[in-house]
Design a protein around this motif. Structure first.
Motif, short mmCIF file in Angstrom:
data_model
loop_
_atom_site.label_atom_id
_atom_site.label_comp_id
_atom_site.label_asym_id
_atom_site.label_seq_id
_atom_site.Cartn_x
_atom_site.Cartn_y
_atom_site.Cartn_z
N PRO A 123 -6.84 -2.39 -7.54
CA PRO A 123 -8.15 -2.45 -6.89
C PRO A 123 -8.03 -1.95 -5.45
N ASP A 124 -9.13 -1.98 -4.73
CA ASP A 124 -9.09 -1.59 -3.31
C ASP A 124 -8.40 -2.70 -2.53
N TYR A 125 -7.24 -2.38 -1.99
CA TYR A 125 -6.47 -3.39 -1.25
C TYR A 125 -6.50 -3.14 0.26
N LYS A 126 -7.40 -2.27 0.69
CA LYS A 126 -7.49 -1.98 2.11
C LYS A 126 -8.44 -2.96 2.79
N GLY A 127 -8.04 -3.46 3.94
CA GLY A 127 -8.90 -4.35 4.71
C GLY A 127 -8.97 -5.77 4.19
N LEU A 128 -7.90 -6.25 3.54
CA LEU A 128 -7.89 -7.64 3.06
C LEU A 128 -8.04 -8.59 4.24
N ASP A 129 -8.91 -9.59 4.09
CA ASP A 129 -9.12 -10.59 5.14
C ASP A 129 -8.02 -11.64 5.05
N ILE A 130 -7.23 -11.74 6.12
CA ILE A 130 -6.11 -12.67 6.15
C ILE A 130 -6.22 -13.55 7.39
N ASP A 290 0.39 -12.90 -1.67
CA ASP A 290 -0.32 -13.87 -2.50
C ASP A 290 -1.67 -13.31 -2.95
N ARG A 291 -2.38 -12.66 -2.02
CA ARG A 291 -3.69 -12.10 -2.34
C ARG A 291 -3.57 -10.99 -3.38
N LEU A 292 -2.57 -10.14 -3.23
CA LEU A 292 -2.37 -9.05 -4.19
C LEU A 292 -2.12 -9.60 -5.59
N VAL A 293 -1.31 -10.65 -5.67
CA VAL A 293 -1.02 -11.26 -6.98
C VAL A 293 -2.29 -11.88 -7.57
N ASP A 294 -3.14 -12.42 -6.71
CA ASP A 294 -4.38 -13.05 -7.18
C ASP A 294 -5.37 -12.02 -7.73
N ILE A 295 -5.44 -10.84 -7.09
CA ILE A 295 -6.49 -9.88 -7.46
C ILE A 295 -6.01 -8.81 -8.45
N ILE A 296 -4.69 -8.75 -8.71
CA ILE A 296 -4.17 -7.73 -9.62
C ILE A 296 -3.54 -8.41 -10.83
N GLU A 297 -4.02 -8.06 -12.00
CA GLU A 297 -3.48 -8.64 -13.23
C GLU A 297 -2.23 -7.87 -13.65
N ARG A 345 6.00 -9.81 -11.03
CA ARG A 345 4.65 -9.36 -10.65
C ARG A 345 4.69 -8.65 -9.28
N ASN A 346 5.42 -9.25 -8.33
CA ASN A 346 5.53 -8.63 -7.00
C ASN A 346 6.08 -7.22 -7.10
N GLU A 347 7.14 -7.07 -7.90
CA GLU A 347 7.80 -5.76 -8.01
C GLU A 347 6.87 -4.73 -8.63
N ILE A 348 6.17 -5.10 -9.70
CA ILE A 348 5.27 -4.16 -10.38
C ILE A 348 4.15 -3.73 -9.43
N ILE A 349 3.56 -4.68 -8.71
CA ILE A 349 2.45 -4.39 -7.80
C ILE A 349 2.89 -3.47 -6.67
N LEU A 350 4.01 -3.82 -6.03
CA LEU A 350 4.44 -3.04 -4.87
C LEU A 350 4.93 -1.66 -5.28
N ASP A 351 5.55 -1.53 -6.46
CA ASP A 351 5.95 -0.21 -6.94
C ASP A 351 4.73 0.67 -7.18
N ALA A 352 3.68 0.07 -7.74
CA ALA A 352 2.46 0.82 -8.01
C ALA A 352 1.81 1.29 -6.70
N LEU A 411 -0.23 -4.63 4.69
CA LEU A 411 -0.41 -5.55 5.81
C LEU A 411 -1.01 -4.82 7.01
N GLU A 412 -0.57 -3.59 7.22
CA GLU A 412 -1.09 -2.81 8.35
C GLU A 412 -2.59 -2.52 8.18
N LEU A 413 -3.02 -2.41 6.92
CA LEU A 413 -4.43 -2.13 6.64
C LEU A 413 -5.29 -3.39 6.62
N ALA A 414 -4.65 -4.56 6.63
CA ALA A 414 -5.38 -5.83 6.51
C ALA A 414 -6.11 -6.18 7.81
#
Length: 456
Positions: A123-130, A290-297, A345-352, A411-414
């Motif tokens: 999904p769009d992961y730019k500008g996540l509110d943290i 944590d947010r990436l894991v929550d929003i990406i299946e 899950r972390n590895e799959i998301i970050l590789d993508a 993180l830089e885009l958050a």
């Protein structure tokens, strides 16, 4: 060769492969040559036996079977590449058809079931509110920095009083299991409260003066008696406290490049501020993940997780040894499973994300990571690099650096704010100082070129 993929579930596929007899001929020729070196036929030198005689001796069917056994893995690997699969488990192979050795026709057909790396939708992961904790450097934070610096230049002096928390003591130790002495040592130096030696030692020595002793019970963690309760006698032979140098201009000149305490304190304030930013950065980085894991299946292959959990506990069908050490428990297995699934899950998301953002790894970045990792293990960086190369783990390190860069990019885009609503600038945390300096130099060069063009 033809191949096709049937998706059984998001992490498991069935790979159908067909190899015509014509494509098997190179492997069949190799099989004839191999078998020719293994049999002896009167009138022929070893390795020079004709194919027709080999067929008479061992049978054409045996030759084809040998060719298939030798070539099967190559056909499988070729099919994996053609279908752009990333296997995660050992292949389960079943041969469904073999060429007819009598008619010299037909084909090899086999199918393979394997767990594969899942494909995910980003999904769009730019500008996540943290949101992170507010970072305010207090006087206590700066004082802690000063005390740590003074501690480096402190001296130990003997004191005639009972041991207190934070003292340095010299001790003699003797451990017994069932009235049999199993270990002893004399003249050990120990920082009270550090908890680096034996459980129960701190409580036993506090209040003891020099030449006084105490006895306590603890579980041994090493040696042949590991896990057993031991009776330990500890004798304090000396009590020392650290005497810190006075914080004045002389100390500032001794301990730093500054001439005055005011200058030193200002620098310690800067260090404390940077430490707070680092704390915020770590917190923000963890929350972004944590947010990436929550929003990406991310589908998780059960067999892969089971294999890793079994490897962690050294499963060989017998958990008795681990159970005796309270290591292999249902609670611990559940914890390891949860951590393993999370890491997957972390590895799959970050590789993508790294693939989408076309993130690469420079040699300098890999070297820096290897140096940092070697320091954690207390190994010389060159030896550590050689060990990684010999074990074929360099590519694994490259992947880890790439994933770190992918997470730093998100993180830089958050949009990071603290609990008080203030925007948090994590630039210094996300980007190395050298990268920022290089970027500033590039910007300066562009500015100079623009000025020169304007003058022209």
């Amino acid at each position: 060769m033809k191949s096709a993929v049937e998706t059984l579930n998001p992490t498991r596929v069935k790979l159908e492969v067909e190899v015509p007899l014509e494509e098997l001929k190179p492997e069949i020729d190799k099989a004839y040559k191999s078998i020719a070196t293994q049999i002896q036929v009167p009138g022929f030198r070893k390795g020079k036996v004709p194919s027709r005689l080999i067929d008479q001796r061992v049978g054409r069917g045996y030759v084809i079977e040998t060719a298939i056994n030798e070539g099967l893995n190559g056909y499988y690997q070729q099919a994996v590449l053609e279908n752009e699969l990333v296997p995660l488990s050992r292949p389960e192979v079943e041969i469904s058809e073999l060429p007819d050795p009598e008619k010299n026709e037909g084909q090899l057909k086999f199918h393979v079931e394997i767990d594969v790396r899942p494909t995910i939708e980003l999904p769009d992961y730019k500008g996540l509110d943290i949101e992170v904790d507010a970072a305010k450097t207090s006087d206590e934070d700066v004082q802690a920095q000063l005390d740590e610096l003074r501690g480096r230049f402190g001296t130990l002096k003997n004191v005639d009083r009972p041991t207190a928390d934070g003292d340095y003591i010299t001790i003699d130790l003797g451990a017994s299991v069932e009235d049999e002495e199993v270990d002893s040592a004399t003249g050990l130096s120990y920082l009270v409260g550090s908890g680096t030696m034996l459980d129960g030692l701190d409580e036993a020595v506090i209040g003891l003066s020099a030449d006084e002793d105490a006895t306590f019970t603890t579980a041994l963690v090493g040696g042949e008696h590991a896990g057993k309760d031991a009776t330990v006698k500890v004798k304090v032979t000396a009590v020392k406290e650290r005497e810190l140098p006075e914080a004045n201009d002389d100390f500032a000149q001794l301990a730093s490049e500054f001439d005055t305490m005011d200058e030193l304190m200002a620098d310690l304030k800067r260090v404390a501020d940077e430490s707070k930013v680092t704390e915020q950065g770590i917190q923000a980085r963890d929350k972004v993940m944590d947010r990436l894991v929550d929003i990406i299946e991310v589908p998780v292959p059960e067999s892969v997780i089971e294999e890793q959990v079994a490897s962690h506990f050294g499963d060989h069908g017998d958990h008795q040894h681990d159970q005796e050490n309270d290591h292999d428990t249902p609670e611990h297995r559940a914890e390891v499973r949860e951590n393993t699934e999370r890491a997957f899950r972390n590895e799959i998301i970050l590789d993508a994300i790294a693939e989408k953002e076309e993130i690469g790894v420079e040699q300098a970045e890999l070297i820096e990571y290897i140096v940092q990792a070697s320091q954690q293990y207390g190994i010389d960086p060159n030896q550590f690099a050689q060990m990684l190369d010999q074990q074929g783990q360099v590519s694994m390190m490259v992947g880890e650096v790439r994933r770190r860069k992918a997470l730093a990019h998100v993180l830089e885009l958050a949009a990071v704010k603290d609990t008080e609503g203030n925007e948090v600038d994590l630039t210094s945390f996300v980007r190395p100082a050298g990268e920022l300096a290089e970027e500033n130099d590039d910007a300066a060069e562009v500015s100079e070129e623009t000025e020169e063009d304007a003058k022209a």
